[in-house]
Design a protein around this motif. Structure first.
Motif, PDB file in Angstrom:
ATOM      1  N   PRO A 152      34.470  64.391  64.314  1.00  0.00           N
ATOM      2  CA  PRO A 152      35.889  64.332  64.986  1.00  0.00           C
ATOM      3  C   PRO A 152      36.778  65.474  64.916  1.00  0.00           C
ATOM      4  O   PRO A 152      37.480  65.558  65.860  1.00  0.00           O
ATOM      5  N   GLN A 186      36.940  65.786  72.425  1.00  0.00           N
ATOM      6  CA  GLN A 186      36.422  64.445  73.034  1.00  0.00           C
ATOM      7  C   GLN A 186      36.218  63.210  72.127  1.00  0.00           C
ATOM      8  O   GLN A 186      36.097  63.325  70.822  1.00  0.00           O
ATOM      9  N   LEU A 187      36.442  61.973  72.556  1.00  0.00           N
ATOM     10  CA  LEU A 187      36.322  60.833  71.923  1.00  0.00           C
ATOM     11  C   LEU A 187      34.865  60.578  71.582  1.00  0.00           C
ATOM     12  O   LEU A 187      33.853  60.233  72.381  1.00  0.00           O
ATOM     13  N   PHE A 188      34.211  60.423  70.274  1.00  0.00           N
ATOM     14  CA  PHE A 188      33.210  60.341  69.841  1.00  0.00           C
ATOM     15  C   PHE A 188      32.096  61.308  70.382  1.00  0.00           C
ATOM     16  O   PHE A 188      30.890  61.115  70.413  1.00  0.00           O
ATOM     17  N   LYS A 206      43.415  66.892  70.856  1.00  0.00           N
ATOM     18  CA  LYS A 206      43.088  65.503  70.379  1.00  0.00           C
ATOM     19  C   LYS A 206      44.188  65.147  69.082  1.00  0.00           C
ATOM     20  O   LYS A 206      44.249  65.890  68.338  1.00  0.00           O
ATOM     21  N   VAL A 238      43.700  59.775  66.629  1.00  0.00           N
ATOM     22  CA  VAL A 238      42.820  59.425  67.365  1.00  0.00           C
ATOM     23  C   VAL A 238      41.468  59.919  66.424  1.00  0.00           C
ATOM     24  O   VAL A 238      40.473  59.326  66.161  1.00  0.00           O
ATOM     25  N   ARG A 239      41.681  61.178  65.800  1.00  0.00           N
ATOM     26  CA  ARG A 239      40.520  61.578  64.775  1.00  0.00           C
ATOM     27  C   ARG A 239      40.369  60.705  63.644  1.00  0.00           C
ATOM     28  O   ARG A 239      39.177  60.399  63.329  1.00  0.00           O
ATOM     29  N   LEU A 265      41.019  57.399  63.698  1.00  0.00           N
ATOM     30  CA  LEU A 265      40.417  56.137  64.199  1.00  0.00           C
ATOM     31  C   LEU A 265      38.818  56.559  64.163  1.00  0.00           C
ATOM     32  O   LEU A 265      38.124  55.715  64.014  1.00  0.00           O
ATOM     33  N   GLU A 266      38.516  57.597  64.934  1.00  0.00           N
ATOM     34  CA  GLU A 266      37.126  57.807  65.022  1.00  0.00           C
ATOM     35  C   GLU A 266      36.380  58.015  63.622  1.00  0.00           C
ATOM     36  O   GLU A 266      35.141  57.709  63.542  1.00  0.00           O
ATOM     37  N   LEU A 267      37.091  58.490  62.667  1.00  0.00           N
ATOM     38  CA  LEU A 267      36.675  58.692  61.304  1.00  0.00           C
ATOM     39  C   LEU A 267      36.265  57.250  60.600  1.00  0.00           C
ATOM     40  O   LEU A 267      35.416  57.066  60.050  1.00  0.00           O
ATOM     41  N   VAL A 302      35.803  54.553  62.451  1.00  0.00           N
ATOM     42  CA  VAL A 302      34.660  53.904  63.181  1.00  0.00           C
ATOM     43  C   VAL A 302      33.367  54.464  62.953  1.00  0.00           C
ATOM     44  O   VAL A 302      32.447  53.699  62.861  1.00  0.00           O
ATOM     45  N   LEU A 303      33.260  55.758  62.725  1.00  0.00           N
ATOM     46  CA  LEU A 303      32.012  56.340  62.385  1.00  0.00           C
ATOM     47  C   LEU A 303      31.463  56.025  60.915  1.00  0.00           C
ATOM     48  O   LEU A 303      30.437  55.943  60.744  1.00  0.00           O
TER      49      LEU A 303
END
Length: 104
Positions: free
Chosen positions: A21, A26-28, A41, A45-46, A48-50, A52-53
């Motif tokens: 992230p 970009q998203l993912f 970004k 959002v970063r 949230l990506e963290l 999810v990953l």
């Protein structure tokens, strides 16, 4: 497959996923969020990506464990420790993105 090799694969995948992230806008790393070249970004959002990953890497690790043998049930302590470890693995990306001085 060898248990040691799969363990190292999960560790390397976790390091890459934790830093992903912070190294792209970009998203993912797949979905562009804006067409503007100077788009940044947002932090949420970063994060949230963290999260999810973290669950993606955890699901893959559970899949590897189930293929090797018995998959053990985990309690909240396991998820607390691995979540903190994932945050520690994300620290280099955080430093590069937010703490490093830009020479502009």
């Amino acid at each position: 497959m060898n248990v040691s090799l799969l363990s190292w694969c999960v560790i390397v995948l976790a390091v890459l996923a934790a830093n992903l992230p912070f190294f792209n806008q970009q998203l993912f790393a797949l979905i562009p969020l804006s067409k503007s070249p100077d788009y940044r970004k947002p932090v949420w959002v970063r994060l949230l990506e963290l999260v999810v990953l973290y669950f993606v890497v955890g699901a893959l690790a559970h899949f590897f464990e189930a293929n090797i043998g018995n998959a053990f049930t985990q309690r909240w302590e396991f998820y607390a420790v691995t979540g903190c470890l994932f945050l520690v693995l994300a620290y280099p990306g955080y430093v590069v993105r937010y703490l490093r001085k830009s020479h502009a």
